[in-house]
Design a protein around this motif. Sequence first.
Motif, PDB file in Angstrom:
ATOM      1  N   THR A  82       0.550  -0.946   0.977  1.00  0.00           N
ATOM      2  CA  THR A  82       0.072   0.234  -0.403  1.00  0.00           C
ATOM      3  C   THR A  82       0.930   1.560   0.283  1.00  0.00           C
ATOM      4  OG1 THR A  82       0.084   0.330   2.771  1.00  0.00           O
ATOM      5  CG2 THR A  82      -1.785  -0.587   1.377  1.00  0.00           C
ATOM      6  N   ASP A  83       0.008   2.486  -0.517  1.00  0.00           N
ATOM      7  CA  ASP A  83       0.486   3.606  -0.550  1.00  0.00           C
ATOM      8  C   ASP A  83      -0.158   4.565   0.632  1.00  0.00           C
ATOM      9  OD1 ASP A  83       2.484   6.470  -0.948  1.00  0.00           O
ATOM     10  OD2 ASP A  83       3.445   5.222  -2.687  1.00  0.00           O
ATOM     11  N   GLU A  84      -0.276   5.846   0.194  1.00  0.00           N
ATOM     12  CA  GLU A  84      -0.872   6.453   0.605  1.00  0.00           C
ATOM     13  C   GLU A  84      -2.353   6.116   0.614  1.00  0.00           C
ATOM     14  OE1 GLU A  84      -0.664  10.961   0.891  1.00  0.00           O
ATOM     15  OE2 GLU A  84       2.065  10.805   2.286  1.00  0.00           O
ATOM     16  N   ASN A  85      -2.781   7.029  -0.298  1.00  0.00           N
ATOM     17  CA  ASN A  85      -3.721   6.480  -1.181  1.00  0.00           C
ATOM     18  C   ASN A  85      -4.106   4.873  -1.825  1.00  0.00           C
ATOM     19  OD1 ASN A  85      -4.662   8.646  -0.124  1.00  0.00           O
ATOM     20  ND2 ASN A  85      -3.373   9.491  -2.357  1.00  0.00           N
ATOM     21  N   PHE A  86      -4.085   4.100  -2.447  1.00  0.00           N
ATOM     22  CA  PHE A  86      -3.997   2.923  -3.378  1.00  0.00           C
ATOM     23  C   PHE A  86      -3.398   1.574  -2.300  1.00  0.00           C
ATOM     24  CE2 PHE A  86      -3.623   6.547  -5.820  1.00  0.00           C
ATOM     25  CZ  PHE A  86      -4.996   6.110  -6.526  1.00  0.00           C
ATOM     26  N   VAL A  87      -3.122   0.706  -3.337  1.00  0.00           N
ATOM     27  CA  VAL A  87      -3.091  -0.800  -2.640  1.00  0.00           C
ATOM     28  C   VAL A  87      -3.082  -1.450  -3.757  1.00  0.00           C
ATOM     29  CG1 VAL A  87      -5.498  -2.079  -2.635  1.00  0.00           C
ATOM     30  CG2 VAL A  87      -3.465  -3.421  -0.942  1.00  0.00           C
ATOM     31  N   LEU A  88      -1.857  -2.349  -4.145  1.00  0.00           N
ATOM     32  CA  LEU A  88      -1.658  -3.589  -4.816  1.00  0.00           C
ATOM     33  C   LEU A  88      -1.355  -4.350  -4.977  1.00  0.00           C
ATOM     34  CD1 LEU A  88       0.160  -2.648  -8.287  1.00  0.00           C
ATOM     35  CD2 LEU A  88       1.354  -4.914  -7.318  1.00  0.00           C
ATOM     36  N   ILE A  89      -1.680  -5.797  -5.287  1.00  0.00           N
ATOM     37  CA  ILE A  89      -2.048  -7.114  -5.051  1.00  0.00           C
ATOM     38  C   ILE A  89      -1.585  -7.613  -6.923  1.00  0.00           C
ATOM     39  CG2 ILE A  89      -3.423  -8.702  -4.388  1.00  0.00           C
ATOM     40  CD1 ILE A  89      -5.023  -6.818  -3.320  1.00  0.00           C
ATOM     41  N   SER A  90      -0.130  -8.905  -6.554  1.00  0.00           N
ATOM     42  CA  SER A  90      -0.669  -9.010  -7.828  1.00  0.00           C
ATOM     43  C   SER A  90       0.033 -10.502  -7.091  1.00  0.00           C
ATOM     44  CB  SER A  90       1.638  -8.509  -8.155  1.00  0.00           C
ATOM     45  OG  SER A  90       1.912  -8.643  -8.005  1.00  0.00           O
ATOM     46  N   ALA A  91       0.153 -11.549  -7.938  1.00  0.00           N
ATOM     47  CA  ALA A  91       0.915 -13.086  -8.535  1.00  0.00           C
ATOM     48  C   ALA A  91       2.075 -12.687  -8.725  1.00  0.00           C
ATOM     49  CB  ALA A  91      -0.295 -14.062  -9.308  1.00  0.00           C
ATOM     50  N   ASP A  92       2.164 -12.097 -10.204  1.00  0.00           N
ATOM     51  CA  ASP A  92       3.766 -11.986 -10.980  1.00  0.00           C
ATOM     52  C   ASP A  92       3.826 -10.621 -10.880  1.00  0.00           C
ATOM     53  OD1 ASP A  92       2.425 -11.448 -12.849  1.00  0.00           O
ATOM     54  OD2 ASP A  92       1.735 -13.567 -13.380  1.00  0.00           O
ATOM     55  N   SER A  93       5.060 -10.752 -11.640  1.00  0.00           N
ATOM     56  CA  SER A  93       6.031  -9.360 -12.293  1.00  0.00           C
ATOM     57  C   SER A  93       4.797  -8.732 -13.105  1.00  0.00           C
ATOM     58  CB  SER A  93       7.486  -9.607 -12.208  1.00  0.00           C
ATOM     59  OG  SER A  93       7.398  -9.987 -13.199  1.00  0.00           O
ATOM     60  N   GLN A  94       4.351  -9.154 -14.493  1.00  0.00           N
ATOM     61  CA  GLN A  94       3.246  -8.572 -15.158  1.00  0.00           C
ATOM     62  C   GLN A  94       2.428  -8.177 -15.162  1.00  0.00           C
ATOM     63  OE1 GLN A  94       5.479  -8.072 -17.836  1.00  0.00           O
ATOM     64  NE2 GLN A  94       7.647  -8.601 -16.040  1.00  0.00           N
ATOM     65  N   THR A  95       1.378  -8.707 -14.375  1.00  0.00           N
ATOM     66  CA  THR A  95      -0.522  -8.283 -14.383  1.00  0.00           C
ATOM     67  C   THR A  95      -0.547  -8.283 -12.038  1.00  0.00           C
ATOM     68  OG1 THR A  95      -0.628 -10.545 -13.568  1.00  0.00           O
ATOM     69  CG2 THR A  95      -0.700  -9.616 -16.242  1.00  0.00           C
ATOM     70  N   CYS A  96      -1.082  -7.107 -12.427  1.00  0.00           N
ATOM     71  CA  CYS A  96      -1.423  -6.851 -10.962  1.00  0.00           C
ATOM     72  C   CYS A  96      -2.827  -6.117 -10.707  1.00  0.00           C
ATOM     73  CB  CYS A  96      -1.036  -5.962 -10.181  1.00  0.00           C
ATOM     74  SG  CYS A  96      -0.450  -4.144 -11.354  1.00  0.00           S
ATOM     75  N   CYS A  97      -3.520  -5.759 -10.005  1.00  0.00           N
ATOM     76  CA  CYS A  97      -4.635  -4.971  -9.380  1.00  0.00           C
ATOM     77  C   CYS A  97      -3.965  -4.333  -8.912  1.00  0.00           C
ATOM     78  CB  CYS A  97      -5.833  -5.772  -8.901  1.00  0.00           C
ATOM     79  SG  CYS A  97      -7.339  -4.682  -8.452  1.00  0.00           S
ATOM     80  N   LEU A  98      -4.326  -2.841  -9.128  1.00  0.00           N
ATOM     81  CA  LEU A  98      -4.752  -1.314  -8.529  1.00  0.00           C
ATOM     82  C   LEU A  98      -5.662  -1.253  -7.659  1.00  0.00           C
ATOM     83  CD1 LEU A  98      -2.058   0.415  -7.222  1.00  0.00           C
ATOM     84  CD2 LEU A  98      -1.729   1.703  -9.541  1.00  0.00           C
ATOM     85  N   GLU A  99      -6.066  -0.442  -6.757  1.00  0.00           N
ATOM     86  CA  GLU A  99      -7.063  -0.520  -6.698  1.00  0.00           C
ATOM     87  C   GLU A  99      -7.229   0.885  -5.075  1.00  0.00           C
ATOM     88  OE1 GLU A  99     -10.392  -2.176  -5.261  1.00  0.00           O
ATOM     89  OE2 GLU A  99     -10.209  -3.700  -6.808  1.00  0.00           O
ATOM     90  N   GLU A 100      -7.727   1.618  -5.249  1.00  0.00           N
ATOM     91  CA  GLU A 100      -7.486   2.837  -4.532  1.00  0.00           C
ATOM     92  C   GLU A 100      -8.488   2.037  -2.927  1.00  0.00           C
ATOM     93  OE1 GLU A 100      -9.404   7.224  -4.522  1.00  0.00           O
ATOM     94  OE2 GLU A 100      -9.764   6.514  -6.623  1.00  0.00           O
ATOM     95  N   LEU A 101      -7.209   2.933  -1.629  1.00  0.00           N
ATOM     96  CA  LEU A 101      -7.878   1.661  -0.639  1.00  0.00           C
ATOM     97  C   LEU A 101      -9.568   2.061   0.062  1.00  0.00           C
ATOM     98  CD1 LEU A 101      -4.344   2.859   1.604  1.00  0.00           C
ATOM     99  CD2 LEU A 101      -5.655   0.711   0.942  1.00  0.00           C
ATOM    100  N   ASP A 102      -9.873   3.632  -0.382  1.00  0.00           N
ATOM    101  CA  ASP A 102     -11.341   4.252  -0.013  1.00  0.00           C
ATOM    102  C   ASP A 102     -12.089   3.106  -0.558  1.00  0.00           C
ATOM    103  OD1 ASP A 102      -9.736   5.602   1.794  1.00  0.00           O
ATOM    104  OD2 ASP A 102     -10.507   7.323   1.099  1.00  0.00           O
ATOM    105  N   ASN A 103     -12.030   3.095  -1.595  1.00  0.00           N
ATOM    106  CA  ASN A 103     -12.560   2.411  -2.521  1.00  0.00           C
ATOM    107  C   ASN A 103     -12.987   0.323  -2.586  1.00  0.00           C
ATOM    108  OD1 ASN A 103     -13.548   4.541  -3.800  1.00  0.00           O
ATOM    109  ND2 ASN A 103     -12.127   4.256  -5.692  1.00  0.00           N
ATOM    110  N   LEU A 104     -12.639   0.001  -1.578  1.00  0.00           N
ATOM    111  CA  LEU A 104     -11.990  -2.034  -1.410  1.00  0.00           C
ATOM    112  C   LEU A 104     -13.384  -2.083  -0.915  1.00  0.00           C
ATOM    113  CD1 LEU A 104      -8.287  -2.763   0.023  1.00  0.00           C
ATOM    114  CD2 LEU A 104      -9.351  -2.957  -2.122  1.00  0.00           C
ATOM    115  N   THR A 105     -13.670  -3.378  -1.453  1.00  0.00           N
ATOM    116  CA  THR A 105     -15.144  -2.968  -0.716  1.00  0.00           C
ATOM    117  C   THR A 105     -15.081  -4.550   0.393  1.00  0.00           C
ATOM    118  OG1 THR A 105     -15.639  -6.192  -2.131  1.00  0.00           O
ATOM    119  CG2 THR A 105     -16.292  -3.367  -3.084  1.00  0.00           C
TER     120      THR A 105
END
Length: 862
Positions: A331-354
């Motif tokens: 995480t950073d101040e506003n976003f979280v990144l989750i990935s299974a490898d170095s090529q693909t990832c999901c980047l979402e705003e922390l406040d928008n996580l369900t």
Amino acid sequence: MSADKKTIYIADAHNFLHRNYHALPKLSTSQGLEVGALYGFVRWLVKLVEEKKPHYVAVCFDSRGGSTKRKKMFSDYKAHRKPVDEALLTQLQLAREVVSGMGLKVFAVQGIEADDIIGFIAKKSVAEGADAVLATSDKDALQLLNEHIKLWPAGAAKESLKGPDYVKEKFNIAQKYLTDYLAIVGDSSDNVPGVAGLGPKTAAELINNFGYLEDIIKEAKAGNPKIKKGAAQKIIDNEAVAILSKQLVTLDENIPMDFTLEDAVFSPPAPAKLSELFAKYEFKNLLSAFDSARPKNTPEGELFSQDTEIKQGISFNEVVNKIKDKMFIQTDENFVLISADSQTCCLEELDNLTQEELLKIEELANNKQILKISYDVKFTLRALDVTPKEIINCFDVRLAAYSLNPGADIGFKALAAQYLDVIIEPKDEKEFLTLQNQYIWSLKEVLERDLKEKDQFKIFNELELPLITVLLAMEEIGVLVDKAWLENFSKTLEGEIAAIQNDINKDAQREINVNSPKQLGALLFDQLKLPSVKKTKTGYSTDEEVLQQLVNLHPIVKKILEYRSNAKLKSTYVDNLIMLADGNSRVHTYLDQTGTVTGRLSSSSPNLQNIPIRTPKGRMLRRAFVAEGGKTLLSVDYSQIDLRLLAHESQDSVLVNAFKEGGDIHTKTAAEVFGVMREMVSDEMRSSAKAINFGIIYGQGPMGLSQNLNISVREAKEYIDNYFAVYKGVREWIDKNIALARERGYVKTLLGHIRYLPEFKMGSGHMASFAQRAAINTIVQGGSADVIKKAMADIFNHYKGTEVKMLLQVHDELIFELPEKNLLKEAAVIKNKMEHTIELKVPLLAEAKTGVNWYEMEKLKL
């Protein structure tokens, strides 16, 4: 510049190293030697050789010492420059050896500046039919530019070469008048005075109207109406200074140096020799220098590029479904990144996580089969409000880098540069997280390999990583504070501060801003005529050290100190605690494993390890830390653990026996040092012995001890000599370990944590003395840190899932909140675990206290 002519590349070594030092991460070798600036310069030289394939290269250095011609002309030349940092100075010295080892020619002349050597070589080369490319950003080199001499300011591959027109673009004057322009405006970096009061715009106008400086002076004296009267007078008044300034900025063509183009022929070294050279400074990613091979320590098939974009259409669920046995989460101040490898990832705003996504992240965090890779696991999980139920299976890149070298820059950009030969320059937070995902996988492999090679993996894996979960749980629980009491205390302090302010105003016979050093300086030293102890660039120093020396000379000084103490207590601690307490009146500090070089934990936001205890009011602040209803606070504190570690490490028979026999170690030391029976030891003797005992650990010499005890240096030396006459084994151990640290370049703690001490090799007596003190202090304090961290992990594992909660670690003290009904039973268990977490050659003892708050605590007899 003709394409078919031979070209010489002339590099300004100091210019590159200075720029790199301030622009690049402060990289260090495994021995702790800072090499960031050197690495950046060498990296550029490698690219120069690979891309330009030059036949001639000259690398120019400033004189190593001695007067330059300009210094003789003007004694204040470069006088205002700050002393070069030790770390940069060391790299400047190392650079010559590295450059020569690369097969490049070093050019330096005693007493001559690199700028003059560059100009000399450039003109000599042109005379032999070559073109010259000057790799420097120094504006003095612009005076050399012509059809055959070009400037390459940043040395970047995509950057075009600059000719004489570049001067017109920058300064709006013809290139031939550059020295005249610099003579008028001066040069603050070199302390070239110029004409006071005339700036760049006026200088350009004068030159474009009249040409050379000498002609401008002539016209000013003649009263030429095109020159404003004010400017003309400044030129006339500063005629000699202006002429001197022109001489200072003009490059010297007459230097005592023989040169032909053949002196600068580039001779590539044998690969084995080059590898040996780069291995010495751990430039691992340059071992393939002079060819286009990828860095040796990057995984097969891995492509490194900052052009990677997040693949579109990848949802949170798609990424999660791809996770098998490892994942990256950050995480950073506003976003979280989750990935299974170095090529693909999901980047979402922390406040928008369900809620569903947060639950899934918590499930992944608690899944022991999945390795969680992160740059900072604790920060990330805390931002997501996830507290693992068990010890988390993770690899923390930041913590791994710290474990390898606690004194190095462990920022992600620095790690990418040091270990992967990648300079990361993200444009925003989202791109930075994406780049972290791109490189973290390779960083993990490289760091894990280095941890194993340097015998740090076991302690990293078995102590530091499990401790992340312990600290996360402590931070999540927080400490309960009595907000009502804090608010009343704040009002009390506010009233006292106002009363002290009135007293100070009366004594000063005017209103004084106590927070203004300037006003205080005028009051104390101009009005009251107190002796000035120390001055700063802006005036009198009024820091605490100065005021303490003046405290007995005038009553107002004591009031100023009291004002400052109350004001700091109110703003830094009381009001800050009120502000940081959550809705349940709990304060959640941040406990950092990487905050000190000795391995001790640090606390911030707020710093609960630094609650003031030296003053009655400071100690009273602990009254604000309380237990919930039906519960009590328990403090278990190691007794003199640093001295016990010293006894264990040194195996000094007298010290070891003293601890085995029990009793007060400071009284025993006082009896030995002062040659009296223990019953005859006074409070003053014991206090002095205590200062000596701890001073030995901190490497304190006679001067420091004399200031601490307010005695003469001779007496302090006598005390220390007496101490070592008794504790001979301690003296031998200190001497042995300092010698070993100097030889190896590092020390290790009780459990094996490493600390490098490059200061031993910095060629400075001051830095070597620091390294000697740090070597002993690290072994002892680092060993103490090892012990309490091990105890924390043991206690956490024993009590997980129960009502016994560990809240704080304050150096050698652990604080718990637990049901009052279970106090005696659990206190005995905790005390026993702390005393037996590690077996030493002397007993480990801990003392338990309890109370409804942290201030009103009573000893427990267990």
